[in-house]
Design a protein around this motif. Structure first.
Motif, PDB file in Angstrom:
ATOM      1  N   GLU A  45       0.825  -1.203   0.000  1.00  0.00           N
ATOM      2  CA  GLU A  45       0.000   0.000   0.000  1.00  0.00           C
ATOM      3  C   GLU A  45       0.861   1.255   0.000  1.00  0.00           C
ATOM      4  O   GLU A  45       0.485   2.272  -0.593  1.00  0.00           O
ATOM      5  N   ASP A  46       2.025   1.197   0.665  1.00  0.00           N
ATOM      6  CA  ASP A  46       2.927   2.366   0.648  1.00  0.00           C
ATOM      7  C   ASP A  46       3.470   2.599  -0.761  1.00  0.00           C
ATOM      8  O   ASP A  46       3.598   3.755  -1.208  1.00  0.00           O
ATOM      9  N   LEU A  47       3.791   1.511  -1.469  1.00  0.00           N
ATOM     10  CA  LEU A  47       4.307   1.663  -2.824  1.00  0.00           C
ATOM     11  C   LEU A  47       3.213   2.185  -3.760  1.00  0.00           C
ATOM     12  O   LEU A  47       3.486   3.006  -4.651  1.00  0.00           O
ATOM     13  N   LEU A  80      -7.724   6.276 -10.339  1.00  0.00           N
ATOM     14  CA  LEU A  80      -6.271   6.356 -10.142  1.00  0.00           C
ATOM     15  C   LEU A  80      -5.739   5.147  -9.383  1.00  0.00           C
ATOM     16  O   LEU A  80      -4.692   4.584  -9.723  1.00  0.00           O
ATOM     17  N   SER A  81      -6.459   4.701  -8.348  1.00  0.00           N
ATOM     18  CA  SER A  81      -6.001   3.561  -7.562  1.00  0.00           C
ATOM     19  C   SER A  81      -5.976   2.288  -8.399  1.00  0.00           C
ATOM     20  O   SER A  81      -5.021   1.500  -8.329  1.00  0.00           O
ATOM     21  N   GLY A  82      -7.031   2.083  -9.218  1.00  0.00           N
ATOM     22  CA  GLY A  82      -7.064   0.892 -10.051  1.00  0.00           C
ATOM     23  C   GLY A  82      -5.917   0.852 -11.047  1.00  0.00           C
ATOM     24  O   GLY A  82      -5.333  -0.202 -11.306  1.00  0.00           O
ATOM     25  N   ARG A  83      -5.570   2.007 -11.608  1.00  0.00           N
ATOM     26  CA  ARG A  83      -4.457   2.060 -12.565  1.00  0.00           C
ATOM     27  C   ARG A  83      -3.117   1.809 -11.870  1.00  0.00           C
ATOM     28  O   ARG A  83      -2.223   1.165 -12.433  1.00  0.00           O
ATOM     29  N   ALA A  84      -2.943   2.331 -10.663  1.00  0.00           N
ATOM     30  CA  ALA A  84      -1.706   2.095  -9.925  1.00  0.00           C
ATOM     31  C   ALA A  84      -1.560   0.619  -9.573  1.00  0.00           C
ATOM     32  O   ALA A  84      -0.466   0.040  -9.661  1.00  0.00           O
ATOM     33  N   HIS A  85      -2.673  -0.023  -9.164  1.00  0.00           N
ATOM     34  CA  HIS A  85      -2.631  -1.461  -8.862  1.00  0.00           C
ATOM     35  C   HIS A  85      -2.320  -2.266 -10.130  1.00  0.00           C
ATOM     36  O   HIS A  85      -1.573  -3.257 -10.077  1.00  0.00           O
ATOM     37  N   PHE A  86      -2.889  -1.853 -11.265  1.00  0.00           N
ATOM     38  CA  PHE A  86      -2.590  -2.539 -12.530  1.00  0.00           C
ATOM     39  C   PHE A  86      -1.108  -2.412 -12.877  1.00  0.00           C
ATOM     40  O   PHE A  86      -0.472  -3.378 -13.318  1.00  0.00           O
ATOM     41  N   LEU A  87      -0.540  -1.225 -12.676  1.00  0.00           N
ATOM     42  CA  LEU A  87       0.877  -0.993 -12.971  1.00  0.00           C
ATOM     43  C   LEU A  87       1.753  -1.890 -12.110  1.00  0.00           C
ATOM     44  O   LEU A  87       2.722  -2.503 -12.587  1.00  0.00           O
ATOM     45  N   LEU A  88       1.404  -2.016 -10.834  1.00  0.00           N
ATOM     46  CA  LEU A  88       2.188  -2.853  -9.929  1.00  0.00           C
ATOM     47  C   LEU A  88       2.044  -4.325 -10.305  1.00  0.00           C
ATOM     48  O   LEU A  88       3.014  -5.102 -10.215  1.00  0.00           O
ATOM     49  N   ARG A  89       0.844  -4.706 -10.742  1.00  0.00           N
ATOM     50  CA  ARG A  89       0.637  -6.101 -11.141  1.00  0.00           C
ATOM     51  C   ARG A  89       1.468  -6.457 -12.366  1.00  0.00           C
ATOM     52  O   ARG A  89       1.980  -7.578 -12.497  1.00  0.00           O
ATOM     53  N   LYS A  90       1.626  -5.502 -13.304  1.00  0.00           N
ATOM     54  CA  LYS A  90       2.459  -5.752 -14.480  1.00  0.00           C
ATOM     55  C   LYS A  90       3.923  -5.958 -14.077  1.00  0.00           C
ATOM     56  O   LYS A  90       4.608  -6.812 -14.644  1.00  0.00           O
ATOM     57  N   LEU A  91       4.396  -5.175 -13.115  1.00  0.00           N
ATOM     58  CA  LEU A  91       5.777  -5.360 -12.646  1.00  0.00           C
ATOM     59  C   LEU A  91       5.943  -6.733 -12.021  1.00  0.00           C
ATOM     60  O   LEU A  91       6.998  -7.375 -12.184  1.00  0.00           O
ATOM     61  N   HIS A  92       4.907  -7.204 -11.327  1.00  0.00           N
ATOM     62  CA  HIS A  92       4.974  -8.530 -10.708  1.00  0.00           C
ATOM     63  C   HIS A  92       4.940  -9.623 -11.773  1.00  0.00           C
ATOM     64  O   HIS A  92       5.722 -10.588 -11.727  1.00  0.00           O
ATOM     65  N   ASP A  93       4.057  -9.485 -12.771  1.00  0.00           N
ATOM     66  CA  ASP A  93       3.928 -10.521 -13.799  1.00  0.00           C
ATOM     67  C   ASP A  93       5.198 -10.646 -14.639  1.00  0.00           C
ATOM     68  O   ASP A  93       5.513 -11.740 -15.124  1.00  0.00           O
ATOM     69  N   ILE A 110       6.544  -5.964  -0.627  1.00  0.00           N
ATOM     70  CA  ILE A 110       7.151  -6.046  -1.961  1.00  0.00           C
ATOM     71  C   ILE A 110       8.636  -6.326  -1.796  1.00  0.00           C
ATOM     72  O   ILE A 110       9.338  -5.607  -1.074  1.00  0.00           O
ATOM     73  N   THR A 111       9.113  -7.375  -2.451  1.00  0.00           N
ATOM     74  CA  THR A 111      10.543  -7.694  -2.431  1.00  0.00           C
ATOM     75  C   THR A 111      11.081  -7.647  -3.861  1.00  0.00           C
ATOM     76  O   THR A 111      10.345  -7.873  -4.826  1.00  0.00           O
TER      77      THR A 111
END
Length: 464
Positions: A45-47, A80-93, A110-111
């Motif tokens: 959530e901080d990220l 905005l929150s949904g787009r930020a979560h999508f961006l983070l999910r792409k980094l994870h995938d 997040i590691t």
């Protein structure tokens, strides 16, 4: 033993940097880099909050439709929150981040994998104008070797530090050499004196000369510490006890598999450091020559462009050099009108035509040329050899196909070979042995660039 690159990183690791939104993903990676530098544990959530604070307008304006998988197509990421979560999910995938839960809670952390950290550092360094400290590598090498006498139990670490610093020193000097080459190549097509002056005195002087070249030339770290470094390492080579001690320290640290491998690697590191410092003057000399070549070429180009003809000739040259630009050519067509003028004067190179009275001319004598029958027979014989009846018949049959008649208009003339076979076919059709007959009509027709007689080829009817 070296492993394959994609045995260490995921297959889709670099895909986000090749997508249409690569600039957005790169900015998100730098936000992740800052969080890694500042926090030991990065909470999800901080990220997300960091991404929103740093990239709110960029995220909202982005179009992520092409980056969505078929399962994500129906997902609503309009806020905005949904787009930020999508961006983070792409980094994870793509393998840039991994997740785990904090001890004793359900907070998601997040590691960063080790390979992602290294690539992030490299990408971040490319955006920074850091001053290269070549002299620090030289001094660090000397200090590590010199202090090892007071702490002999760290001789392997001292040698490894000296080797690593020497590798970095060579890499940085080669980078400096290639950066000068980059500026050198940039001045070749440049034709704007102001842009050339800015590139030389603002970019090159600031980023290369003042930041790198002058410190390298004015500080005496290389000549000052070169001999002590080589002297210490040569003493180690001659001392079997020291060499054996370094090998044992490497084996105890699980660096070397056995004594033979340890001796080979120790000798390799020592020889690399000594050979590098022995040839360092030559490398610096090559950098000097490249710096002088660039400076001379840049100043000559500036001098030429400043003194170039600015009259009609110079302007015409400038126009011709940019004649490949469509906008320039269109402007020339719309604004220029050219006319041809001519006049006759006393200085003109002109002679008046002297008219003479017409007289009755004499007719030319007609000459009767008698053909040589032997030559004609030889010519016809060579034609027969080159174009036998079978070849002529095959050509006509091919053109006729399934039809019983073939007219001149329907013959496709692709080459001069077709023209020759057509004319020979008209002659061949008059022979009884031909599988077809020829019927001539009055007139000619243009076909494929040839003027052909009007002819009809007809298949000869078989008896019985």
């Amino acid at each position: 033993m070296a492993t394959q690159l994609f045995d260490q990183i995921p297959d889709r690791f670099f895909s986000i940097l090749a997508s249409r939104n690569k600039k957005i993903y790169a900015q998100a990676l730098f936000v992740l880099h800052d969080a890694f530098r500042e926090e030991l544990e990065i909470r999800r959530e901080d990220l997300i909050a960091r991404l929103i604070d740093s990239m709110d307008s960029v995220i909202m304006d982005a179009d992520f439709s092409e980056d969505m998988t078929p399962d994500e197509q129906g997902e609503n990421i309009s806020d905005l929150s949904g787009r930020a979560h999508f961006l983070l999910r792409k980094l994870h995938d793509c393998g840039w981040i991994e997740t785990e839960y904090a001890r004793g809670s359900f907070d998601e952390l997040i590691t960063l994998p080790d390979y992602a950290i290294r690539v992030l550092e490299a990408l971040y360094d490319l955006t920074q104008e850091n001053r290269k400290e070549y002299n620090s590598y030289v001094y660090a090498t000397y200090a590590a070797l010199e202090n090892s006498d007071a702490h002999p139990e760290y001789r392997y670490q001292a040698l490894h530090t000296a080797f690593d610093n020497t590798v970095r020193l060579v890499d940085e000097l080669k980078t400096l050499y290639n950066n000068i080459r980059r500026y050198f190549n940039r001045i070749q097509p440049e034709m704007d004196p102001n842009r050339l002056l800015a590139a030389h005195f603002d970019e090159y002087k600031k980023n290369v000369v003042e930041a790198v070249y002058y410190p390298l030339k004015t500080m005496d770290s290389v000549p000052r510490f070169k001999n002590p470094i080589c002297s210490i390492l040569n003493q180690w080579l001659l001392d079997e006890n020291v060499m054996g001690e370094i090998v044992r320290q490497g084996i105890s640290a699980n660096i070397f598999e056995n004594e033979k491998a340890g001796e080979s690697e120790t000798l390799r590191m020592i020889h690399y450091v000594t050979d590098t410092y022995d040839g360092l003057d030559e490398l610096i000399s090559q950098i000097d020559h490249k710096h002088m070549d660039y400076t001379n070429a840049s100043l000559e180009k500036i001098r030429y462009l400043i003194n170039v003809d600015r009259g009609a000739r110079g302007r015409l040259v400038h126009i011709l050099q940019h004649a490949d630009q469509a906008e320039l050519m269109k402007a020339m067509k719309d604004s220029l009108e050219a006319y041809r003028h001519g006049w006759v004067s006393q200085e003109s190179l002109y002679d008046r035509v002297q008219h003479k009275a017409r007289t009755e001319g004499k007719p030319m004598k007609a000459e009767i040329v008698h053909a040589d029958e032997r030559v004609q027979a030889e010519f016809l014989k060579s034609v027969r050899r080159q174009y036998p009846n079978r070849r002529i018949d095959d050509w006509v049959n091919e053109k006729m196909g399934d039809k019983t008649e073939l007219f001149t208009a329907n013959v496709e003339m692709k080459s001069s070979e077709d023209f020759i076979l057509f004319m020979l076919g008209t002659i061949r059709g008059t022979e009884k042995s031909a599988p077809y007959t020829v019927r001539f009509s009055t007139g000619y027709e243009d076909n494929g660039g040839y003027r052909l007689p009007l002819v009809c080829f007809s298949r000869r009817k078989k008896n019985g």
